[in-house]
Structure formats: C-alpha cells, structure tokens
Design an enzyme around this catalytic site. Structure first.
Site, short mmCIF file in Angstrom:
data_model
loop_
_atom_site.label_atom_id
_atom_site.label_comp_id
_atom_site.label_asym_id
_atom_site.label_seq_id
_atom_site.Cartn_x
_atom_site.Cartn_y
_atom_site.Cartn_z
N SER A 26 11.09 -28.16 6.01
CA SER A 26 10.81 -26.81 6.44
C SER A 26 10.65 -26.66 7.95
CB SER A 26 9.52 -26.32 5.77
OG SER A 26 8.42 -27.15 6.13
N SER A 78 9.59 -32.48 5.14
CA SER A 78 9.85 -31.39 6.09
C SER A 78 9.88 -31.77 7.55
CB SER A 78 8.80 -30.28 5.88
OG SER A 78 8.98 -29.66 4.63
N LYS A 137 5.80 -25.28 15.37
CA LYS A 137 6.21 -24.71 14.09
C LYS A 137 5.32 -23.53 13.72
CE LYS A 137 7.07 -26.18 9.29
NZ LYS A 137 7.09 -27.35 8.37
#
Length: 441
Positions: free
Chosen positions: A151, A175, A82
């Site tokens: 996210s 997330s 990420k």
C-alpha cells in the site's frame, strides 16, 4: 513511458554535496519539485503537496548551515511521508474521501524525529485505501500500464521517479517490500516494534510495521536512524563490508510461488553471490510455515474490524471492494479464532528462528514476479510471512525483465541480530547493484 530516475540521486551523495557547499537545501528541493512537476501528472504519487512550507523549511536549513549547524545526514533531504502518518499542518486522509480533511495538529512520533534531524517534507504520498488492497491512483514509474504495488504506492513511486530522495512506508502484509520491488528501489521493514507507530492510522496491533524506502541500503539506514530514538546503525556501514555472509536459500514455500522471470532472476543472483564468495545452502522452513498465510490473513482481518469497523459502518459507501471484503470477512471471525492466530504467531516466530542456525540471512523472492496491471496491487504472499513473524526484512532490486520491469530479492534477518541483516544486505548490494544499474542505463 519509463520515468525512473537514472542514475538515482542518493541521500549519501546529496548530503556530501550539501556539506561541501556544492548544493544548497533549496537547490536540492528545487530539483525534486522539478521532477514532481514533470512526472506527477503521469504517476500520481502525491496525495498532498505543500511547496511553500517545504521551501521555507529549506531556507531555514540553509541558514543553519551558514551558521555552522549541521543536524546530520538528513539535513535538507526531501522525504515523502505515507498518507496514513500525521504531519503537522497536512491532512491525513489515508486514501479515503470520508476522512476529516483538517490538517493534523501535531507530528507523528517518527515525523517529529525526522523533523529534528533536518528532513524536509514536500507532502504526503498516496496510499491504497487505509493501506489495504484496493488499487491506488498511483502508477508505476517504469511503465504506467503497471501497478506500483501497495500500500506504500506513492512512497515507492516518488522515490523511483526522483520526486524525493526517500520515503516512509508501512507494512501489515507486504506494503513496503512489494512496492519497493515493483518500482526498482530498496525497502526496509524493520523488526516488529522497532519504530514507534504513534500518530499513524492503525490497521493491526500485531502486524503493523513502519519502515523506509530509498535507493540504497545506506539510505534506508539513514532514514531508519532518523525515525527512531534507538541505536544508530549507520556507523556499521561506514567501513567497506568485505566479509561474505552465510546465506540460507529459501526454496519450497517461496520459489514454488514465483513466476518464471523471478525464478530465472533468482538463479542468476545465486550464481553471482556464490561467485563473490558467499556460502549458500538451501534452508528448509519449519513444517508449521505452510499455514502462515491463512493465519496472517485472519489476524489482519480480525484486528482491522476492531480498528475500522465503526467507521466502516458509518461510511460504507466510501470503502472500496477489497477493503470491504476484508472487513466483512473479519466480522465472521470469533475471538477464539483470533486467539488461535496469536498463539500461532508466537509459535511460528519461535520455530523459524531455527533457520538461522547456520546462516546470518535468508534470501527469497521479494514478489512473485514483476509488477502486474494497475487493477491489482500484486500478491503479498512473499512478504506476509515476515510481517507475521516480525522478522526484519530488506529488499534490493537485482534485475530488469525483458519487458523493462524491475525484480528484487528480499533478505530476512534474525529478529535479535539486526546488525547482521544490515551488514549482509550491504555486502549483497555491493555485488548485485552494479548489474542492476547497468540494466537501467
């Protein structure tokens, strides 16, 4: 267009083939890049790709295998990272155009560990702006008219589409678990503090978790083991898990917020688990739980201002409306309110432990329903409580709606009994995964 990879290739299967000499690290990476080339124009899972470095790494790892060196279950496995976590030689933009595009000079702690274990990093996966609420460029592999969640958007979408075999995500509210659910993959938010956060963009000192996204419980554990210097959990799952766990079924707070499709899926899941031999009882939550979303939001807002407020003041025009609203609201919170939130966090973490008096795990919906439109990342109300308490939570996909979108349950464990969560999740997956895969075919 459904771009979910069926059947999914797991780390465990790939590693078996690599060890047997049936698959090289380069061949596996080539398969992933073929999926990237075919699907990335529609899904937008990646913020940055480095094909040349990835293949150089694959060739090095193949040479090590030829010399008889095997680093472990992640040897040659492509892993997405990420884009709020540093990877040496790659920029960390966090979905924000104003951030420095220069490559990171060193790996984050977890990336350093994964590199030692033989992982390959094709690139950085897309995130919402600074891992907050503004929609990302990523779209859902199952249907591009829907969000992948946030996210950890690109991490979930990349795994679901076969662009990588697993990915690293982070969770402050929902997330990891929410995008995993929306994209039909498994997600793990470990116990708070289990995974080192050094080298990642910090939102909230008291809420941020780093975890894993993959296709199976075993793959989640392989990735977790690779990220940490702590105990190795994979041996727990080597032998078949035959003992049914005692399950606490969470109703009022969670099921009352669930949409009809999720409520129906929960009924089916409960029947399947009971039929397989699991004793299940409804588990009441402590009265204090009713306020958990408000306290979680205020704690997150206050700490995000402390960590991002200065940059927000200097680069306000680059910030999206959702993260701007969070930061503006955080400025209205006092130090006294912050301290009240911390007191509540300590209280709720203690009183919620009572739910495990007669069970090993708690089960609740992973999301309110299937993935909504891409104008939102979805409601994190099902996940934020476990970010607030810090309890470990694992999600597994369980069904597909009539509209062709996946649904998942989340399984929550006692913060001091992580082994119980993994064993129970493996048992639940053994019962539920065949039906999910059948619906995917």
């Amino acid at each position: 267009m459904n771009l979910y990879q069926t059947p999914p290739l797991t780390i465990a299967d790939a590693q078996q083939a690599i060890k047997a000499g049936q698959l090289s690290c380069r061949e596996l990476l080539t398969q992933c890049f073929q999926q990237i080339e075919q699907k990335e124009p529609a899904i937008h899972a990646w913020a940055y790709l480095d094909r040349e470095a990835a293949f150089e790494r694959a060739d090095l790892l193949d040479q090590e295998l030829q010399r008889g060196r095997w680093r472990g279950p992640l040897h040659g496995i492509p892993i997405g990272i990420k884009d709020i976590i540093d990877v040496k030689g790659m920029p960390t933009r966090g979905g924000l155009e104003s951030r420095d595009p220069s490559p990171a000079s060193q790996d984050a702690a977890i990336v350093e560990n994964l590199r030692l274990e033989g992982a390959i990093f094709p690139g950085k996966t897309n995130t919402t702006q600074l891992a907050c609420f503004d929609p990302p460029p990523t779209l859902n592999p199952w249907n591009q008219a829907h969000t992948p969640g946030g996210s950890s958007s690109g991490s979930a979408a990349g795994v679901a589409a076969g662009m990588c075999l697993a990915a690293v995500g982070t969770q402050t509210g929902g997330s990891i678990i929410r995008p995993a659910s929306f994209c039909g993959v498994a997600g793990l938010k470990p116990t708070f503090g289990m995974v080192d956060r050094r080298g990642s963009i910090l939102l909230s000192q008291h809420l941020d978790h780093i975890g894993s996204l993959a296709h199976t419980v075993a793959d989640l554990v392989i990735l977790l083991d690779g990220m940490t210097d702590q105990a190795t959990y994979l041996p727990l799952l080597i032998e078949p898990v035959t003992a049914a766990p005692r399950i606490g079924w969470l109703t009022d707070f969670f099921e009352s917020r669930a949409e009809p499709s999720m409520q129906q899926a929960l009924k089916t899941v409960r029947t399947q688990l009971e039929t397989a031999g699991a004793p299940i009882r409804d588990c009441p939550l402590p009265a204090e739980f009713t306020s958990i979303l408000e306290y979680h939001l205020h704690l997150m807002q206050f700490e995000m201002v402390q960590n991002m407020g200065a940059d927000y003041d200097q680069n306000r025009e680059f910030y999206g409306p959702a993260i701007s609203q969070v930061l503006d609201a955080g400025r209205e919170l006092s130090q006294e309110r912050f301290e009240v939130c911390l007191d509540y966090q300590n209280l709720i973490s203690q009183v919620t432990r009572r739910c495990f008096a007669r069970c090993e795990i708690l089960i609740s919906p992973a999301t309110v329903g299937p993935a909504p439109s891409p104008e939102t990342t979805g409601n994190p109300c099902m996940n934020a409580p476990w970010s607030m308490t810090g309890f470990p939570t694992l999600s597994i996909p369980v069904s597909v709606t009539e509209d062709g979108l996946p649904l998942a349950i989340q399984i929550t464990g006692h913060p001091d009994k992580f082994d119980d969560l993994l064993l129970a999740s493996q048992w639940c997956e053994n019962v539920l995964r065949p039906g999910f895969l059948e619906q995917c075919s």
